[in-house]
Design a protein around this motif. Structure first.
Motif: not given
Length: 285
Positions: A42-70
């Motif tokens: 969920r978003l707490a407010s309208v995101p501004t330019s440069g803000s990140l949106v939560s990736n619910i698949a982050a733990s899986i994606a991190t294992g695939l791409v080798g980075s926590a910045s997903v």
């Protein structure tokens, strides 16, 4: 609502046991899941330019791409009178686009993170599935890109792209499945668009187009002059990207589950049922 209890230092050797994940659609190949009705998205407010949106698949994606910045980021370039963003009553991100005061390169987009971009470039032969749930609140006048993971052109070198008709542009021979339940150039309402490809089309050597969702139909490289004042208004609810080669699932398998979740989300009692929002016509001409 269900609960998950994690047992520390507990391991199961039986690999056939089902895996409990944060969403029923997630798999071993999930790269991105944005769900603005999910407890982790969920978003707490309208995101501004440069803000990140939560990736619910982050733990899986991190294992695939080798980075926590997903986590995808938001990129905007507009002024008051050109676009009006808000959160809908059910938490969707609603961006109203003017049909009178639009300018070339006015934009509000959600972009794939650099680590996932690098993963796509390193695996152009893999198969990928993409879907988006949205609500069209004001129709598009023309077919323009509303998402694109592409090389030097949306119709030449690309993985996935959709235009505002709800169907992929430049399909070529790589498409292995596509579906839409609404054409946003013809009607308003809730919409589900799905597309899968068996590898990239063309010669992918770079990726200047990195848009998972383009509000109003403005690509990050600049809107076509012919589309100025012809874009639509949308509420984004959910975006999903999966590597089918890794998950070993088919387009039909993922689509069937995606369809089931979509139907439940917009049915009475569902998390997006009865959503309300500002009227685009009275908000921006």
């Amino acid at each position: 609502m269900g609960h998950k209890i994690a047992l520390p230092d507990t391991y199961f050797s039986d690999t056939t046991l089902p895996v409990l994940r944060d969403d029923p659609l997630l798999s071993s190949g999930s790269l991105v899941l944005i769900d603005l009705g999910h407890s982790k998205g969920r978003l707490a407010s309208v995101p501004t330019s440069g803000s990140l949106v939560s990736n619910i698949a982050a733990s899986i994606a991190t294992g695939l791409v080798g980075s926590a910045s997903v986590s995808p980021d938001i990129m905007t370039a507009y002024t008051i009178g050109h676009m009006a963003p808000e959160l809908s009553s059910k938490g969707g991100l609603h961006v109203i686009k003017s049909k009178v005061n639009d300018l070339n390169n006015t934009r509000f987009t959600m972009r794939v993170p650099a680590a996932i971009k690098a993963y796509l470039l390193a695996n152009p032969a893999h198969s990928y599935y993409f879907s988006v749930w949205q609500q069209i609140t004001r129709k598009f006048d023309v077919g323009v890109p509303v998402m694109g993971l592409a090389g030097n052109a949306f119709t030449n070198d690309f993985w996935l792209n959709l235009d505002s008709t709800g169907l992929p542009a430049g399909i070529g021979t790589k498409s292995i499945g596509k579906a839409t339940n609404l054409n946003p150039t013809l009607a308003t309402g809730t919409a589900k668009h799905q597309h899968a490809v068996s590898g990239a089309t063309g010669a992918i050597v770079s990726m200047p187009y990195t848009d998972l969702f383009i509000f109003g139909g403005c690509p990050s490289a600049g809107v076509m002059n012919s589309a100025v004042n012809k874009g639509g208004s949308q509420i984004m609810y959910r975006v999903y990207l999966e590597d089918l080669t890794v998950s070993e699932r088919t387009y039909d398998q993922v689509k069937a589950l995606d369809d089931e979740l979509y139907a439940a989300a917009f049915a009475p009692g569902g998390k997006f049922y009865g959503d309300t929002h500002s009227d685009p016509v009275t908000t921006l001409a």
